[in-house]
Design a protein around this motif. Structure first.
Motif, PDB file in Angstrom:
ATOM      1  N   PRO A  74       0.833  -1.213   0.000  1.00  0.00           N
ATOM      2  CA  PRO A  74       0.000   0.000   0.000  1.00  0.00           C
ATOM      3  C   PRO A  74       0.860   1.253   0.000  1.00  0.00           C
ATOM      4  O   PRO A  74       1.701   1.456   0.869  1.00  0.00           O
ATOM      5  CB  PRO A  74      -0.790  -0.140   1.319  1.00  0.00           C
ATOM      6  CG  PRO A  74       0.079  -1.000   2.191  1.00  0.00           C
ATOM      7  CD  PRO A  74       0.782  -1.950   1.266  1.00  0.00           C
ATOM      8  N   LEU A  75       0.678   2.085  -1.014  1.00  0.00           N
ATOM      9  CA  LEU A  75       1.367   3.363  -1.137  1.00  0.00           C
ATOM     10  C   LEU A  75       0.329   4.454  -0.920  1.00  0.00           C
ATOM     11  O   LEU A  75      -0.707   4.476  -1.579  1.00  0.00           O
ATOM     12  CB  LEU A  75       2.030   3.491  -2.509  1.00  0.00           C
ATOM     13  CG  LEU A  75       2.967   2.327  -2.892  1.00  0.00           C
ATOM     14  CD1 LEU A  75       3.497   2.529  -4.296  1.00  0.00           C
ATOM     15  CD2 LEU A  75       4.106   2.204  -1.893  1.00  0.00           C
ATOM     16  N   TRP A  76       0.603   5.375  -0.027  1.00  0.00           N
ATOM     17  CA  TRP A  76      -0.426   6.331   0.362  1.00  0.00           C
ATOM     18  C   TRP A  76       0.206   7.636   0.814  1.00  0.00           C
ATOM     19  O   TRP A  76       1.415   7.719   1.043  1.00  0.00           O
ATOM     20  CB  TRP A  76      -1.288   5.747   1.494  1.00  0.00           C
ATOM     21  CG  TRP A  76      -0.475   5.314   2.692  1.00  0.00           C
ATOM     22  CD1 TRP A  76       0.119   4.104   2.876  1.00  0.00           C
ATOM     23  CD2 TRP A  76      -0.135   6.104   3.821  1.00  0.00           C
ATOM     24  NE1 TRP A  76       0.805   4.073   4.057  1.00  0.00           N
ATOM     25  CE2 TRP A  76       0.650   5.296   4.672  1.00  0.00           C
ATOM     26  CE3 TRP A  76      -0.428   7.405   4.221  1.00  0.00           C
ATOM     27  CZ2 TRP A  76       1.169   5.742   5.887  1.00  0.00           C
ATOM     28  CZ3 TRP A  76       0.077   7.859   5.437  1.00  0.00           C
ATOM     29  CH2 TRP A  76       0.861   7.039   6.251  1.00  0.00           C
ATOM     30  N   SER A  77      -0.621   8.637   0.950  1.00  0.00           N
ATOM     31  CA  SER A  77      -0.180   9.923   1.484  1.00  0.00           C
ATOM     32  C   SER A  77      -1.369  10.627   2.119  1.00  0.00           C
ATOM     33  O   SER A  77      -2.532  10.374   1.768  1.00  0.00           O
ATOM     34  CB  SER A  77       0.420  10.810   0.380  1.00  0.00           C
ATOM     35  OG  SER A  77      -0.550  11.133  -0.590  1.00  0.00           O
ATOM     36  N   VAL A  78      -1.089  11.493   3.069  1.00  0.00           N
ATOM     37  CA  VAL A  78      -2.127  12.260   3.750  1.00  0.00           C
ATOM     38  C   VAL A  78      -1.575  13.656   4.026  1.00  0.00           C
ATOM     39  O   VAL A  78      -0.374  13.821   4.271  1.00  0.00           O
ATOM     40  CB  VAL A  78      -2.561  11.562   5.069  1.00  0.00           C
ATOM     41  CG1 VAL A  78      -1.388  11.452   6.034  1.00  0.00           C
ATOM     42  CG2 VAL A  78      -3.726  12.290   5.721  1.00  0.00           C
ATOM     43  N   GLY A  79      -2.423  14.640   3.934  1.00  0.00           N
ATOM     44  CA  GLY A  79      -1.987  16.009   4.155  1.00  0.00           C
ATOM     45  C   GLY A  79      -3.087  16.843   4.771  1.00  0.00           C
ATOM     46  O   GLY A  79      -4.278  16.511   4.681  1.00  0.00           O
ATOM     47  N   ALA A  80      -2.702  17.915   5.412  1.00  0.00           N
ATOM     48  CA  ALA A  80      -3.666  18.829   6.038  1.00  0.00           C
ATOM     49  C   ALA A  80      -3.153  20.258   5.897  1.00  0.00           C
ATOM     50  O   ALA A  80      -1.937  20.496   5.855  1.00  0.00           O
ATOM     51  CB  ALA A  80      -3.863  18.483   7.513  1.00  0.00           C
ATOM     52  N   GLY A  81      -4.071  21.185   5.783  1.00  0.00           N
ATOM     53  CA  GLY A  81      -3.710  22.590   5.661  1.00  0.00           C
ATOM     54  C   GLY A  81      -4.587  23.462   6.546  1.00  0.00           C
ATOM     55  O   GLY A  81      -5.755  23.143   6.809  1.00  0.00           O
TER      56      GLY A  81
ATOM     57  N   GLY B 195       6.776   4.235  -3.623  1.00  0.00           N
ATOM     58  CA  GLY B 195       7.542   3.015  -3.826  1.00  0.00           C
ATOM     59  C   GLY B 195       8.177   2.923  -5.194  1.00  0.00           C
ATOM     60  O   GLY B 195       7.832   3.660  -6.118  1.00  0.00           O
ATOM     61  N   ASN B 196       9.127   2.010  -5.286  1.00  0.00           N
ATOM     62  CA  ASN B 196       9.831   1.797  -6.540  1.00  0.00           C
ATOM     63  C   ASN B 196      10.268   0.337  -6.605  1.00  0.00           C
ATOM     64  O   ASN B 196      10.569  -0.281  -5.584  1.00  0.00           O
ATOM     65  CB  ASN B 196      11.062   2.711  -6.629  1.00  0.00           C
ATOM     66  CG  ASN B 196      11.829   2.503  -7.917  1.00  0.00           C
ATOM     67  OD1 ASN B 196      11.265   2.577  -8.996  1.00  0.00           O
ATOM     68  ND2 ASN B 196      13.120   2.229  -7.800  1.00  0.00           N
ATOM     69  N   ILE B 197      10.274  -0.201  -7.803  1.00  0.00           N
ATOM     70  CA  ILE B 197      10.725  -1.581  -8.016  1.00  0.00           C
ATOM     71  C   ILE B 197      11.895  -1.582  -8.994  1.00  0.00           C
ATOM     72  O   ILE B 197      11.855  -0.917 -10.029  1.00  0.00           O
ATOM     73  CB  ILE B 197       9.579  -2.460  -8.558  1.00  0.00           C
ATOM     74  CG1 ILE B 197       8.695  -2.936  -7.419  1.00  0.00           C
ATOM     75  CG2 ILE B 197      10.107  -3.672  -9.293  1.00  0.00           C
ATOM     76  CD1 ILE B 197       9.359  -3.935  -6.488  1.00  0.00           C
ATOM     77  N   TYR B 198      12.950  -2.302  -8.644  1.00  0.00           N
ATOM     78  CA  TYR B 198      14.109  -2.444  -9.513  1.00  0.00           C
ATOM     79  C   TYR B 198      13.779  -3.438 -10.620  1.00  0.00           C
ATOM     80  O   TYR B 198      13.454  -4.601 -10.343  1.00  0.00           O
ATOM     81  CB  TYR B 198      15.306  -2.919  -8.693  1.00  0.00           C
ATOM     82  CG  TYR B 198      16.551  -3.198  -9.499  1.00  0.00           C
ATOM     83  CD1 TYR B 198      17.191  -2.173 -10.189  1.00  0.00           C
ATOM     84  CD2 TYR B 198      17.099  -4.480  -9.566  1.00  0.00           C
ATOM     85  CE1 TYR B 198      18.337  -2.415 -10.918  1.00  0.00           C
ATOM     86  CE2 TYR B 198      18.241  -4.732 -10.299  1.00  0.00           C
ATOM     87  CZ  TYR B 198      18.856  -3.700 -10.971  1.00  0.00           C
ATOM     88  OH  TYR B 198      19.994  -3.929 -11.702  1.00  0.00           O
ATOM     89  N   GLN B 199      13.860  -2.980 -11.858  1.00  0.00           N
ATOM     90  CA  GLN B 199      13.431  -3.811 -12.985  1.00  0.00           C
ATOM     91  C   GLN B 199      14.400  -4.949 -13.296  1.00  0.00           C
ATOM     92  O   GLN B 199      14.055  -5.881 -14.021  1.00  0.00           O
ATOM     93  CB  GLN B 199      13.263  -2.923 -14.232  1.00  0.00           C
ATOM     94  CG  GLN B 199      12.210  -1.845 -14.083  1.00  0.00           C
ATOM     95  CD  GLN B 199      10.830  -2.402 -13.837  1.00  0.00           C
ATOM     96  OE1 GLN B 199      10.457  -3.423 -14.400  1.00  0.00           O
ATOM     97  NE2 GLN B 199      10.057  -1.741 -12.976  1.00  0.00           N
ATOM     98  N   GLY B 200      15.608  -4.880 -12.736  1.00  0.00           N
ATOM     99  CA  GLY B 200      16.592  -5.911 -13.041  1.00  0.00           C
ATOM    100  C   GLY B 200      16.562  -7.096 -12.102  1.00  0.00           C
ATOM    101  O   GLY B 200      17.416  -7.985 -12.207  1.00  0.00           O
TER     102      GLY B 200
END
Length: 394
Positions: free
Chosen positions: A7-14, A42-47
């Motif tokens: 799970p990749l996520w983000s939350v913000g408030a102003g 996130g990131n995945i190494y393609q090799g």
């Protein structure tokens, strides 16, 4: 494969502070907003894959049968590379919107970062890429705009300044690596084979560190009656002659010469407007980083011609630079022996600490002159507007 889902996520408030009732009497603040955000990317190494992969080849010349080559070993523990970023920011507009800008402070933590790991050769592989590294990035970014003079019409004069500033510091916290070669740390492997910079990453240091040999001067490895002088590099407080390959961990022979990427950056632009003309210029600056200047070529080496850095070596003695051997050589055997030594020394000359210098610079980068055609002209040719630019870049 068991770590495929992430799970990749983000939350913000102003919070727009300027809208609050207690800010009504603060007339010099037109707009003020506080921001806070946190997110995971996130990131995945393609090799790398969780399964062993192979490629088919031609026919074996001995068996005349097709064969395959394993290109990547299986990594069942392959995970997503994660970046967890915390950002605190302020947006503001002050003094009747004359001064505007934003400030951001961030902290970025990288977990499970892909890096090469040395394997036991009996496994059939010498290395593979795994989720074994971690690092931190933190810094601040500032953007300011100020209207010194506001043009009330095309006939009046206007002057606006824009300033951007950024600072970034990074450090590798974890790197599953116990020993390095000089070929990796110096950057020779990257230059020769085009490999990634991750071969020279070290825990506890900046990811863009320049690693250099500390020159120890010329030392006598012979005797008083039969001297033999060779250049040396430092291993702690000890001088080691460049006679043969040093063994063990080469990080013992190399020093941190600074970062190759500027931690401090700024840009400053000014825009002037008058009637239908606009004139702007841009200055940029980079501070706090280093670079390797051109190293002298040793002309004794086959097919290598001297370059302009040769003068630096000739003007110094062996205590400052690795010197050229004396010439001419009437003895072919002696000339061949010296050529062999110099050929060996060139493995080090490009990466000596005396070749590292400050890369700090301030540059007049851009100048732009623009002219906006009057409305009476563009209306006649049936277009909404037309602006002509003359731009120069440094």
């Amino acid at each position: 494969a068991k770590f495929r889902g992430k799970p990749l996520w983000s939350v913000g408030a102003g919070w727009i502070v300027s809208n609050e009732s207690f800010m009504k009497d603060v007339t010099w603040v037109n707009f003020l907003k506080l921001r806070l955000s946190y997110g995971v990317t996130g990131n995945i190494y393609q090799g790398a894959t969780s399964y062993m992969t192979a490629s088919s080849g031609d026919l074996n010349r001995h068996t005349n049968q097709p064969y395959g080559t394993i290109t990547s070993p299986a990594n069942p523990n392959l995970k997503w590379e994660q970046n967890r970023t915390t950002n605190i920011g302020v947006d503001f507009s002050l003094l009747n919107n004359r001064l505007r800008g934003a400030v951001d402070i961030y902290n970025k933590v990288g977990k499970d970062i892909f890096a090469p790991v040395t394997l036991d050769p009996t496994t059939g592989f010498t290395s593979m890429v795994k989720n074994v590294a971690s690092m931190k990035n933190n810094g601040v970014e500032l953007q300011l705009t100020y209207d010194w003079l506001r043009a009330q019409s095309r006939e009046s004069f206007g002057w606006t300044t824009n300033l951007t500033y950024s600072y970034n510091k990074n450090k590798i916290d974890k790197m599953l690596r116990t020993a390095y070669t000089g070929y990796e740390l110096s950057g020779r492997q990257e230059a020769d084979s085009g490999s990634s910079a991750d071969v020279r990453y070290r825990a506890g240091y900046n990811a863009n560190t320049l690693w250099s040999y500390a020159y120890g001067g010329m030392i006598n490895v012979g005797t008083a009656d039969n001297p033999a002088y060779y250049p040396s590099i430092m291993q702690g407080d000890e001088k080691v002659a460049l006679v043969q390959t040093q063994t063990g961990d080469w990080s013992d022979y190399m020093i941190n010469s600074g970062t190759s990427v500027a931690p401090w950056n700024f840009s400053l632009s000014n825009t002037f407007s008058w009637k239908n003309f606009d004139l702007s210029f841009l200055f940029t600056g980079k501070f706090g980083h280093k670079f390797r200047r051109l190293s002298a070529n040793y002309p004794i080496r086959t097919n290598i011609l001297p370059n302009k850095a040769m003068a630096d070596v000739i003007a110094q003695n062996g205590d400052t630079y690795i010197p050229f051997a004396a010439a001419p050589y009437t003895d072919y055997a002696l000339a061949s022996a010296v050529a062999s030594d110099m050929n060996w020394w060139t493995r080090y000359t490009r990466f000596m600490d005396y070749g590292v210098e400050s890369a700090t610079l301030i540059r007049f980068q851009e100048l732009t002159l623009a002219y906006t055609l009057p409305r009476t002209i563009v209306d006649k040719i049936g277009i909404g507007g037309l602006k002509i630019y003359l731009k120069g870049n440094n």
